[in-house]
Design a protein around this motif. Sequence first.
Motif, PDB file in Angstrom:
ATOM      1  N   ARG A   3       0.830  -1.205   0.000  1.00 15.76           N
ATOM      2  CA  ARG A   3       0.000   0.000   0.000  1.00 15.76           C
ATOM      3  C   ARG A   3       0.868   1.261   0.000  1.00 15.76           C
ATOM      4  NH1 ARG A   3      -2.853  -0.682   4.447  1.00 15.76           N
ATOM      5  NH2 ARG A   3      -1.685   0.796   5.684  1.00 15.76           N
ATOM      6  N   LEU A   4       1.913   1.268   0.816  1.00 14.73           N
ATOM      7  CA  LEU A   4       2.793   2.431   0.868  1.00 14.73           C
ATOM      8  C   LEU A   4       3.538   2.631  -0.450  1.00 14.73           C
ATOM      9  CD1 LEU A   4       4.237   2.040   4.472  1.00 14.73           C
ATOM     10  CD2 LEU A   4       2.627   3.788   3.662  1.00 14.73           C
ATOM     11  N   ALA A   5       3.966   1.553  -1.071  1.00 20.21           N
ATOM     12  CA  ALA A   5       4.643   1.654  -2.365  1.00 20.21           C
ATOM     13  C   ALA A   5       3.683   2.204  -3.417  1.00 20.21           C
ATOM     14  CB  ALA A   5       5.198   0.296  -2.788  1.00 20.21           C
ATOM     15  N   ASP A   6       2.457   1.724  -3.405  1.00 20.83           N
ATOM     16  CA  ASP A   6       1.447   2.238  -4.335  1.00 20.83           C
ATOM     17  C   ASP A   6       1.191   3.719  -4.094  1.00 20.83           C
ATOM     18  OD1 ASP A   6       1.105  -0.190  -5.613  1.00 20.83           O
ATOM     19  OD2 ASP A   6      -0.699  -0.729  -4.470  1.00 20.83           O
ATOM     20  N   ASP A   7       1.042   4.108  -2.824  1.00 23.30           N
ATOM     21  CA  ASP A   7       0.796   5.510  -2.476  1.00 23.30           C
ATOM     22  C   ASP A   7       1.940   6.415  -2.922  1.00 23.30           C
ATOM     23  OD1 ASP A   7      -1.594   4.707  -1.341  1.00 23.30           O
ATOM     24  OD2 ASP A   7      -0.898   4.942   0.738  1.00 23.30           O
ATOM     25  N   ALA A   8       3.151   5.876  -2.916  1.00 14.10           N
ATOM     26  CA  ALA A   8       4.327   6.649  -3.314  1.00 14.10           C
ATOM     27  C   ALA A   8       4.608   6.543  -4.808  1.00 14.10           C
ATOM     28  CB  ALA A   8       5.542   6.182  -2.523  1.00 14.10           C
ATOM     29  N   ASP A   9       3.726   5.846  -5.532  1.00  9.49           N
ATOM     30  CA  ASP A   9       3.898   5.638  -6.977  1.00  9.49           C
ATOM     31  C   ASP A   9       5.225   4.974  -7.330  1.00  9.49           C
ATOM     32  OD1 ASP A   9       1.389   6.659  -7.729  1.00  9.49           O
ATOM     33  OD2 ASP A   9       2.148   8.717  -7.671  1.00  9.49           O
TER      34      ASP A   9
ATOM     35  N   GLY B  98       7.214  -1.523  -9.579  1.00 16.99           N
ATOM     36  CA  GLY B  98       7.786  -2.797  -9.182  1.00 16.99           C
ATOM     37  C   GLY B  98       6.904  -3.554  -8.218  1.00 16.99           C
ATOM     38  N   ASP B  99       7.397  -4.713  -7.846  1.00 16.51           N
ATOM     39  CA  ASP B  99       6.703  -5.564  -6.884  1.00 16.51           C
ATOM     40  C   ASP B  99       7.321  -5.342  -5.518  1.00 16.51           C
ATOM     41  OD1 ASP B  99       5.062  -6.758  -8.816  1.00 16.51           O
ATOM     42  OD2 ASP B  99       6.632  -8.177  -9.344  1.00 16.51           O
ATOM     43  N   TRP B 100       6.499  -4.990  -4.548  1.00 18.53           N
ATOM     44  CA  TRP B 100       6.962  -4.698  -3.204  1.00 18.53           C
ATOM     45  C   TRP B 100       6.293  -5.634  -2.221  1.00 18.53           C
ATOM     46  CZ3 TRP B 100      10.804  -1.206  -2.575  1.00 18.53           C
ATOM     47  CH2 TRP B 100      11.087  -0.397  -3.663  1.00 18.53           C
ATOM     48  N   SER B 101       7.049  -6.046  -1.215  1.00 16.90           N
ATOM     49  CA  SER B 101       6.506  -6.931  -0.186  1.00 16.90           C
ATOM     50  C   SER B 101       7.288  -6.715   1.107  1.00 16.90           C
ATOM     51  CB  SER B 101       6.628  -8.389  -0.622  1.00 16.90           C
ATOM     52  OG  SER B 101       7.988  -8.779  -0.616  1.00 16.90           O
ATOM     53  N   GLY B 102       6.904  -7.429   2.121  1.00 15.53           N
ATOM     54  CA  GLY B 102       7.660  -7.375   3.356  1.00 15.53           C
ATOM     55  C   GLY B 102       9.103  -7.810   3.151  1.00 15.53           C
ATOM     56  N   HIS B 103       9.321  -8.690   2.201  1.00 20.20           N
ATOM     57  CA  HIS B 103      10.679  -9.144   1.885  1.00 20.20           C
ATOM     58  C   HIS B 103      11.549  -7.995   1.405  1.00 20.20           C
ATOM     59  CE1 HIS B 103      13.834 -10.954  -0.673  1.00 20.20           C
ATOM     60  NE2 HIS B 103      13.947 -11.729   0.392  1.00 20.20           N
ATOM     61  N   SER B 104      10.943  -6.995   0.772  1.00 16.56           N
ATOM     62  CA  SER B 104      11.700  -5.839   0.306  1.00 16.56           C
ATOM     63  C   SER B 104      12.427  -5.162   1.465  1.00 16.56           C
ATOM     64  CB  SER B 104      10.768  -4.835  -0.376  1.00 16.56           C
ATOM     65  OG  SER B 104      10.078  -5.430  -1.445  1.00 16.56           O
TER      66      SER B 104
END
Length: 79
Positions: free
Chosen positions: A12-18, A21-27
């Motif tokens: 959600r935070l990655a989406d909000d920041a535009d 890529g694929d983001w997850s807790g692993h990131s």
Amino acid sequence: MTAEAAAEVIERLADDADLAGDWSGHSLRRGFATAARAVGHDPLEIARAGAWADGSRALNRYFEDVNRVTNSPLVGIGL
């Protein structure tokens, strides 16, 4: 917080920041290992802090990413 809940927050935070890529807790986990090694922390201490097994191939690949950047012939030439 479960791993799934953490992944949802990160996505959600990655989406909000535009961020693409694929983001997850692993990131976060990978980012921690990469950043810690980039500033010179001991690989064994990084492994222990992140609960990686001794000799983890995945962790070593993250360190190789750091080495590829820091040892690049492009570093320090102003490009």
